[in-house]
Design an enzyme around this catalytic site. Structure first.
Site, short mmCIF file in Angstrom:
data_model
loop_
_atom_site.label_atom_id
_atom_site.label_comp_id
_atom_site.label_asym_id
_atom_site.label_seq_id
_atom_site.Cartn_x
_atom_site.Cartn_y
_atom_site.Cartn_z
N PHE A 140 13.98 -16.65 12.02
CA PHE A 140 13.20 -15.58 11.39
C PHE A 140 12.56 -16.13 10.14
O PHE A 140 13.23 -16.54 9.20
CB PHE A 140 14.06 -14.36 11.03
CG PHE A 140 13.23 -13.26 10.43
CD1 PHE A 140 12.52 -12.38 11.25
CD2 PHE A 140 13.09 -13.13 9.05
CE1 PHE A 140 11.71 -11.39 10.69
CE2 PHE A 140 12.28 -12.14 8.50
CZ PHE A 140 11.60 -11.27 9.33
N ASP A 225 14.02 -23.02 5.03
CA ASP A 225 13.70 -21.64 4.66
C ASP A 225 14.96 -21.02 4.05
O ASP A 225 15.87 -20.62 4.77
CB ASP A 225 13.23 -20.85 5.88
CG ASP A 225 12.88 -19.40 5.53
OD1 ASP A 225 13.22 -18.96 4.42
OD2 ASP A 225 12.27 -18.72 6.38
N LYS A 254 12.95 -13.30 -1.84
CA LYS A 254 14.01 -12.30 -1.98
C LYS A 254 14.65 -12.28 -3.38
O LYS A 254 14.07 -11.76 -4.29
CB LYS A 254 15.03 -12.48 -0.85
CG LYS A 254 14.37 -12.13 0.51
CD LYS A 254 15.32 -11.78 1.61
CE LYS A 254 14.52 -11.16 2.77
NZ LYS A 254 14.57 -11.90 4.00
C1 LIG Z 1 13.24 -12.11 4.76
C2 LIG Z 1 12.95 -13.48 5.21
C3 LIG Z 1 11.62 -13.97 5.23
C4 LIG Z 1 10.43 -13.11 4.93
O1 LIG Z 1 10.43 -12.60 3.64
P1 LIG Z 1 9.46 -11.34 3.32
O2 LIG Z 1 9.59 -11.20 1.84
O3 LIG Z 1 10.00 -10.19 4.08
O4 LIG Z 1 8.11 -11.72 3.76
C5 LIG Z 1 11.43 -15.30 5.59
N1 LIG Z 1 12.45 -16.08 5.92
C6 LIG Z 1 13.74 -15.65 5.92
C7 LIG Z 1 14.83 -16.59 6.28
C8 LIG Z 1 14.02 -14.33 5.59
O5 LIG Z 1 15.27 -13.88 5.63
#
Ligand SMILES: *Cc1c(COP(=O)(O)O)cnc(C)c1O
Length: 399
Positions: A140, A225, A254
């Site tokens: 994700f 990520d 985040k």
């Molecule tokens: C939440 C998340 C994203 C996307 O972040 P947004 O602020 O919702 O665009 C990307 N990568 C990971 C691993 C995430 O948990």
């Protein structure tokens, strides 16, 4: 207005792109939230780890209010007097030479993809248009077209074609498959150190070191990520530190915004970041003074309150205690630090457990039908954690 009224409003005027738990939050502080009727809950989602510092942390709120009274937005057409300090703090906090600020996690991922593609051409010598990035199943990385073009989840991709080309997807935690996917055009390997949305999937110990070695061997960028796993969530500042396998690029978001506003970034060293030249990438809001002030405070809180060590310690207690719950349908509890999940038997409807947890005063959300993620704000005390485990135990024992 009541909970019912607020939900009706959302349903009537909001696009139906989410299926939230039927609960409305109208107040929040620390690890607790309240609904309009005044019922109190533990927040065990923390906005998918965006609220690591707890709701409305006083130091972060103060930074927001102070900065809002001075200067909030300049765009990058001009310099502002807060962004540089923020980027310096972020580089020192992460141990990288440079940072590029954006707003959302998905934008950080897009930025990393663009950096890698450009680096591939300008440094590695791949022909433009031929760059390949290896990603993994069940990933994700957000909701942009670039991010969903990597996704193996039918729900997030259906009928959104044509997808962005240049991604090669291999099974998660399978280093042999990854090695086989490498070609002379491979510019990057992109993974989440622990897959959050997939259900808190923790890879075998050494996976990240194996990826690091593969990248070194073939002159490929290792992109982590860490949008969800970063900023102390897993018991270290960043999840890659569990293995000492330093990525070339980290995607951050985040909790960088301290639960108050969207702030994201990538960090990397000169060798990658120098591919960006004026006009080649940007964002109107990226690096704005308000976000910069908030992000500095967000990192200060993580550091001052030693939330990495705290998450490590409390995470162990959580997993030990939850594993003891007599629940017929529970398969196991897994995770690192305070990013954990309970896995139930195939076909089990975890949604019903989430409703029961809500009624008992704890908010958590299922992922993939049979998995519930438990990720409280990292400021939770041991006493509060034990109280929450009591609620979870009472509810799960009935299943
Ligand atoms: C939440 C998340 C994203 C996307 O972040 P947004 O602020 O919702 O665009 C990307 N990568 C990971 C691993 C995430 O948990």
């Amino acid at each position: 207005m009541t909970t019912k009224d607020f939900i009706e409003l959302d349903e009537k005027y909001g696009a139906h792109n989410y299926h939230p738990l039927p609960v409305v939050i109208s107040w929040a502080q620390g690890v607790k939230v309240k609904d309009p009727e005044g019922k109190e809950y533990f927040d065990f989602l923390s906005a998918y780890s965006a609220v690591n510092q707890g709701h409305r942390h006083p130091k972060i709120v103060k930074a927001l209010v102070d900065q809002a009274q001075v200067c909030t937005l300049t765009s990058r057409a001009f310099h502002n007097d807060r962004m540089g300090g923020f980027l310096k703090r972020l580089c020192e906090y992460t141990g990288y030479e440079m940072a590029l600020p954006m707003n959302t996690g998905a934008e950080a991922v897009e930025t990393a993809i663009k950096a890698a593609r450009r680096w591939g051409v300008e440094v590695k010598g791949v022909e433009n248009g031929k760059q390949e990035i290896i990603c993994v199943a069940e990933n994700f990385h957000g909701r942009t077209l670039g991010a969903i073009s990597m996704s193996s989840d039918p729900e997030s991709t259906v009928n959104y074609g044509p997808y962005v080309p240049g991604f090669v997807r291999v099974p998660y935690a399978d280093i042999d498959a990854m090695a086989k996917a490498v070609t002379k055009n491979t510019v990057a390997i992109l993974v989440e150190p622990i897959q959050g949305e997939a259900g808190v999937c923790v890879p075998y110990d050494g996976y990240l070191r194996d990826i690091r070695a593969l990248c070194d061997k073939h002159n490929i960028l290792f992109i982590a990520d860490e949008v969800q796993t970063g900023f102390c969530r897993t018991g270290k500042r960043f999840a890659w530190q569990h293995e000492g396998a330093r990525p070339d690029v980290m995607c951050l978001g985040k909790a960088l915004g301290g639960g108050i506003m969207p702030v994201s970034a990538i960090v990397a060293d000169h060798k990658v970041m120098d591919v960006f030249t004026p006009g080649t990438h940007g964002s109107t809001f990226g690096g704005n003074p308000l976000a910069s002030a908030v992000a500095i405070a967000a990192m200060d809180v993580l550091e001052d309150e030693k939330l990495d060590e705290h998450a490590e310690k409390l995470g162990k207690i959580f997993r030990d205690e939850v594993a003891k719950i007599p629940c017929k349908n529970m398969v196991k509890v897994r995770g690192k630090g305070l990013l954990n999940a309970v896995l139930f038997k195939d076909g089990f409807e975890a949604w019903n457990v989430c409703l029961a947890l809500r009624d008992a005063g704890l908010l958590a959300k299922q992922t993939h039908g049979n998995i519930i993620r438990f990720a409280p704000p990292l400021v939770i005390t041991e006493a509060e954690l034990r109280q929450a485990i009591g609620i979870i135990s009472k509810v799960l024992s009935a299943y």
